[in-house]
Write an enzyme that holds these catalytic residues in place. Structure first.
Site, PDB file in Angstrom:
ATOM      1  N   ASP A  26       6.590  19.295  19.766  1.00 54.06           N
ATOM      2  CA  ASP A  26       5.175  18.944  19.652  1.00 54.06           C
ATOM      3  C   ASP A  26       4.430  20.077  18.940  1.00 54.06           C
ATOM      4  OD1 ASP A  26       2.487  18.279  20.184  1.00 54.06           O
ATOM      5  OD2 ASP A  26       3.000  17.451  22.148  1.00 54.06           O
ATOM      6  N   PRO A  81      -2.858 -11.388   9.961  1.00 53.98           N
ATOM      7  CA  PRO A  81      -4.182 -11.284  10.615  1.00 53.98           C
ATOM      8  C   PRO A  81      -5.184 -10.455   9.800  1.00 53.98           C
ATOM      9  CG  PRO A  81      -2.632  -9.789  11.670  1.00 53.98           C
ATOM     10  CD  PRO A  81      -1.860 -10.501  10.590  1.00 53.98           C
ATOM     11  N   TYR A 131      -8.720  -8.945   9.179  1.00 49.61           N
ATOM     12  CA  TYR A 131      -9.896  -8.593   9.982  1.00 49.61           C
ATOM     13  C   TYR A 131     -11.177  -9.014   9.248  1.00 49.61           C
ATOM     14  CZ  TYR A 131      -6.744  -5.277  12.425  1.00 49.61           C
ATOM     15  OH  TYR A 131      -5.720  -4.678  13.128  1.00 49.61           O
ATOM     16  N   ASP A 133       8.911  17.498  14.494  1.00 47.86           N
ATOM     17  CA  ASP A 133       8.326  16.181  14.772  1.00 47.86           C
ATOM     18  C   ASP A 133       8.559  15.837  16.242  1.00 47.86           C
ATOM     19  OD1 ASP A 133       7.640  13.492  12.743  1.00 47.86           O
ATOM     20  OD2 ASP A 133       8.010  13.174  14.871  1.00 47.86           O
ATOM     21  N   THR A 139      -3.309  15.821  19.289  1.00 49.85           N
ATOM     22  CA  THR A 139      -2.430  16.162  18.154  1.00 49.85           C
ATOM     23  C   THR A 139      -3.221  16.542  16.912  1.00 49.85           C
ATOM     24  OG1 THR A 139      -0.565  14.838  18.892  1.00 49.85           O
ATOM     25  CG2 THR A 139      -0.756  15.179  16.521  1.00 49.85           C
ATOM     26  N   TYR A 182     -10.048   8.287  15.032  1.00 48.25           N
ATOM     27  CA  TYR A 182      -9.024   8.842  14.134  1.00 48.25           C
ATOM     28  C   TYR A 182      -9.661   9.742  13.085  1.00 48.25           C
ATOM     29  CZ  TYR A 182      -6.086   9.063   9.947  1.00 48.25           C
ATOM     30  OH  TYR A 182      -5.423   9.504   8.834  1.00 48.25           O
ATOM     31  N   ASP A 209      -9.138  10.645   3.175  1.00 48.14           N
ATOM     32  CA  ASP A 209     -10.428  10.225   2.608  1.00 48.14           C
ATOM     33  C   ASP A 209     -11.336   9.613   3.677  1.00 48.14           C
ATOM     34  OD1 ASP A 209      -9.114   7.783   2.973  1.00 48.14           O
ATOM     35  OD2 ASP A 209      -9.635   6.973   0.995  1.00 48.14           O
TER      36      ASP A 209
HETATM   37  P1  NAD Z   1       2.837   8.359  10.607  1.00 46.55           P
HETATM   38  O1  NAD Z   1       2.126   7.836  11.805  1.00 46.55           O
HETATM   39  O2  NAD Z   1       3.788   7.457   9.879  1.00 46.55           O
HETATM   40  O3  NAD Z   1       3.642   9.679  10.979  1.00 46.55           O
HETATM   41  C1  NAD Z   1       3.138  10.663  11.811  1.00 46.55           C
HETATM   42  C2  NAD Z   1       4.312  11.544  12.250  1.00 46.55           C
HETATM   43  O4  NAD Z   1       3.773  12.608  13.065  1.00 46.55           O
HETATM   44  C3  NAD Z   1       5.344  10.816  13.098  1.00 46.55           C
HETATM   45  O5  NAD Z   1       6.642  11.142  12.663  1.00 46.55           O
HETATM   46  C4  NAD Z   1       5.087  11.342  14.505  1.00 46.55           C
HETATM   47  O6  NAD Z   1       6.257  11.332  15.333  1.00 46.55           O
HETATM   48  C5  NAD Z   1       4.599  12.735  14.225  1.00 46.55           C
HETATM   49  N1  NAD Z   1       3.772  13.298  15.309  1.00 46.55           N
HETATM   50  C6  NAD Z   1       2.753  12.685  15.964  1.00 46.55           C
HETATM   51  N2  NAD Z   1       2.256  13.512  16.908  1.00 46.55           N
HETATM   52  C7  NAD Z   1       2.971  14.667  16.834  1.00 46.55           C
HETATM   53  C8  NAD Z   1       2.919  15.907  17.534  1.00 46.55           C
HETATM   54  N3  NAD Z   1       2.038  16.118  18.516  1.00 46.55           N
HETATM   55  N4  NAD Z   1       3.787  16.885  17.189  1.00 46.55           N
HETATM   56  C9  NAD Z   1       4.707  16.684  16.201  1.00 46.55           C
HETATM   57  N5  NAD Z   1       4.799  15.530  15.522  1.00 46.55           N
HETATM   58  C10 NAD Z   1       3.948  14.537  15.820  1.00 46.55           C
HETATM   59  O7  NAD Z   1       1.686   8.863   9.633  1.00 46.55           O
HETATM   60  P2  NAD Z   1       1.605   8.899   8.045  1.00 46.55           P
HETATM   61  O8  NAD Z   1       1.024   7.631   7.557  1.00 46.55           O
HETATM   62  O9  NAD Z   1       2.904   9.379   7.512  1.00 46.55           O
HETATM   63  O10 NAD Z   1       0.496  10.032   7.847  1.00 46.55           O
HETATM   64  C11 NAD Z   1       0.867  11.398   7.761  1.00 46.55           C
HETATM   65  C12 NAD Z   1      -0.374  12.252   7.592  1.00 46.55           C
HETATM   66  O11 NAD Z   1      -1.092  11.864   6.422  1.00 46.55           O
HETATM   67  C13 NAD Z   1      -1.385  12.158   8.740  1.00 46.55           C
HETATM   68  O12 NAD Z   1      -1.899  13.430   8.965  1.00 46.55           O
HETATM   69  C14 NAD Z   1      -2.456  11.217   8.204  1.00 46.55           C
HETATM   70  O13 NAD Z   1      -3.695  11.486   8.803  1.00 46.55           O
HETATM   71  C15 NAD Z   1      -2.444  11.580   6.729  1.00 46.55           C
HETATM   72  N6  NAD Z   1      -2.881  10.528   5.811  1.00 46.55           N
HETATM   73  C16 NAD Z   1      -2.283   9.304   5.848  1.00 46.55           C
HETATM   74  C17 NAD Z   1      -2.664   8.321   4.935  1.00 46.55           C
HETATM   75  C18 NAD Z   1      -1.998   6.958   4.936  1.00 46.55           C
HETATM   76  O14 NAD Z   1      -2.416   6.086   4.183  1.00 46.55           O
HETATM   77  N7  NAD Z   1      -0.964   6.723   5.726  1.00 46.55           N
HETATM   78  C19 NAD Z   1      -3.676   8.601   3.999  1.00 46.55           C
HETATM   79  C20 NAD Z   1      -4.267   9.877   3.982  1.00 46.55           C
HETATM   80  C21 NAD Z   1      -3.847  10.827   4.891  1.00 46.55           C
HETATM   81  P1  TYD Z   2      -4.824   0.172   7.767  1.00 44.33           P
HETATM   82  O1  TYD Z   2      -3.529  -0.045   7.055  1.00 44.33           O
HETATM   83  O2  TYD Z   2      -4.835   0.196   9.257  1.00 44.33           O
HETATM   84  O3  TYD Z   2      -5.450   1.509   7.149  1.00 44.33           O
HETATM   85  P2  TYD Z   2      -6.931   2.155   7.340  1.00 44.33           P
HETATM   86  O4  TYD Z   2      -7.651   1.423   8.388  1.00 44.33           O
HETATM   87  O5  TYD Z   2      -6.602   3.543   7.761  1.00 44.33           O
HETATM   88  O6  TYD Z   2      -7.550   2.054   5.993  1.00 44.33           O
HETATM   89  O7  TYD Z   2      -5.857  -0.949   7.303  1.00 44.33           O
HETATM   90  C1  TYD Z   2      -6.171  -1.138   5.932  1.00 44.33           C
HETATM   91  C2  TYD Z   2      -7.206  -2.234   5.847  1.00 44.33           C
HETATM   92  O8  TYD Z   2      -6.609  -3.457   6.282  1.00 44.33           O
HETATM   93  C3  TYD Z   2      -8.403  -2.011   6.752  1.00 44.33           C
HETATM   94  O9  TYD Z   2      -9.582  -2.501   6.100  1.00 44.33           O
HETATM   95  C4  TYD Z   2      -8.103  -2.875   7.974  1.00 44.33           C
HETATM   96  C5  TYD Z   2      -7.324  -4.010   7.387  1.00 44.33           C
HETATM   97  N1  TYD Z   2      -6.329  -4.646   8.295  1.00 44.33           N
HETATM   98  C6  TYD Z   2      -6.360  -6.024   8.520  1.00 44.33           C
HETATM   99  O10 TYD Z   2      -7.212  -6.754   7.976  1.00 44.33           O
HETATM  100  N2  TYD Z   2      -5.428  -6.562   9.366  1.00 44.33           N
HETATM  101  C7  TYD Z   2      -4.479  -5.808   9.983  1.00 44.33           C
HETATM  102  O11 TYD Z   2      -3.664  -6.347  10.765  1.00 44.33           O
HETATM  103  C8  TYD Z   2      -4.457  -4.395   9.726  1.00 44.33           C
HETATM  104  C9  TYD Z   2      -3.429  -3.515  10.381  1.00 44.33           C
HETATM  105  C10 TYD Z   2      -5.397  -3.861   8.858  1.00 44.33           C
END
Ligand code: NAD
Ligand code: TYD
Length: 335
Positions: A61, A204, A206, A35, A100, A149, A126
């Protein structure tokens, strides 16, 4: 003994996944967590794990091909969680998302190919499908990502697939819906709103707040990835979701009600640029293999909210900048 490389293991889902593996397999796994410790990476997410003899942390990285080449010969299974993961940040500054999420995935795939890895799990999302008003996306539907993203994630998703087709690398691609649970960085909807409400700050919302996301508890996502490592077929894509489709206003009301906070905390703000209206995935494919979610939304969201109530020190540091100072001092003298 299975040797895992978990990238992004100091983030939200990665740290939950490492804990999940340790609890499920104990000493029969060896886990390397690579990480970079960006703002989203936090070693405090793993304080209960870090002393274990079958765990090692490497700060680095995934774009660093020399480092990745050193690590890969000792690995059986790669699970690539490392990514820039926040849509709002990708709108403001997409550069690191391309580096990344796309190039980093390429570096890992190349090293995996050269080392005859047994399984490579590319954690996609998704969001690669884009928005859908009616119905749910199947794995065979076209990808129409709409944010920098999701576009960068779609690039890595298809690149991983190409390594299966071209080099027969045993790749599996997962496309999971929105996760919630403990240790989620308080920039995402649920932890931001829970922690703001606990501080009596405004929430907040959106646009009109009617955007829909399908929420899955993080441990259900971890269990699905683990399940696919064992039962998934190489070269296949699997949607993962729990079928809890809710509007952002419904999420907001759930949080306010549980914390007994007033409706007046709701604040409607300018909409996100290119804001996807609804995400929805058809999960028949993974379910046909035998996986299903184990956590009911009402209970898991309640326990998640309690976790943020009980772990105020964890998120206060992230929200005040104290953590930033801590981690500059300890890990990132270059900042
Ligand atoms: P997060 O932002 O909490 O964690 C990302 C981690 O990756 C961090 O620890 C960061 O330090 C590390 N990182 C970033 N750039 C890096 C690099 N260049 N080299 C090594 N490490 C690096 O994200 P998350 O919510 O835990 O998501 C993890 C994965 O799951 C991502 O690939 C995301 O696209 C995917 N994902 C997330 C969700 C969600 O709802 N959070 C849903 C579907 C898929
Ligand atoms: P988010 O948690 O950023 O996930 P994603 O955009 O990847 O689905 O946002 C979830 C939903 O919540 C999305 O429709 C945007 C909305 N949102 C707000 O309305 N206010 C906020 O401050 C944030 C961070 C998200």
């Amino acid at each position: 003994m299975t040797r895992y490389l978990v990238t992004g293991g100091a983030g939200f889902i990665g740290s939950n996944f490492i804990r999940f593996l340790m609890q499920r397999y104990d000493q029969t796994v060896q886990i390397t967590n690579l990480d970079k410790l960006t703002y989203a990476g936090n070693l405090e997410n793993l304080t209960d794990i870090e002393q274990r003899s079958n765990y090692r942390f490497i700060k680095g990285d995934i774009c660093d091909s020399r480092l990745v080449a050193q690590i890969m010969p000792d690995i059986d299974v790669v699970v690539n969680f490392a990514a820039e993961s926040h849509v709002d940040r990708s709108i403001g500054q997409p550069d690191d998302f391309i580096k990344t999420d796309v190039y980093g995935a390429f570096v890992l795939l190349e090293a995996a190919r050269k080392n005859k890895i047994k399984k490579f799990i590319q954690i996609s999302t998704d969001e690669v499908y884009g928005s859908i008003i009616n119905g749910s996306f199947k794995e065979t539907d076209a990808l129409e990502p709409s944010s920098p993203y999701s576009a960068s994630k779609a690039g890595a998703d298809r690149l991983a697939f190409s390594y299966y087709v071209t080099y027969k690398l045993p790749v599996i691609i997962t496309r999971c819906s929105n996760n919630y649970g403990p240790w989620q960085y308080p920039e995402k909807l649920i932890p931001l709103f829970v922690t703001n409400a606990l501080e009596d700050k405004s929430l907040p919302i959106y646009g009109d707040g009617l955007n829909v996301r399908d929420w899955i508890y993080v441990l259900d996502h971890c269990a699905a990835v683990d399940f696919l490592i064992e039962h998934g077929l190489d070269g296949q894509v699997y949607n993962i979701g729990a079928g809890n489709e809710l509007t952002n206003l419904q999420i907001t009301d759930t949080i306010l009600k549980m914390l007994n906070k007033p409706q007046s905390l709701k604040t409607f703000v300018q909409d996100r640029l290119g804001h996807d209206r609804r995400y929805s995935v058809d999960t028949a494919k993974i379910r046909s293999l035998g996986w299903r979610p184990a956590f009911a939304f009402d209970q898991a969201i309640a326990s998640t909210i309690v976790w943020y109530q009980e772990n105020r020190a964890w998120w206060t540091r992230l929200k005040t900048g104290e953590y930033l100072a801590f981690y500059k001092q300890n890990y990132r003298q270059d900042l």
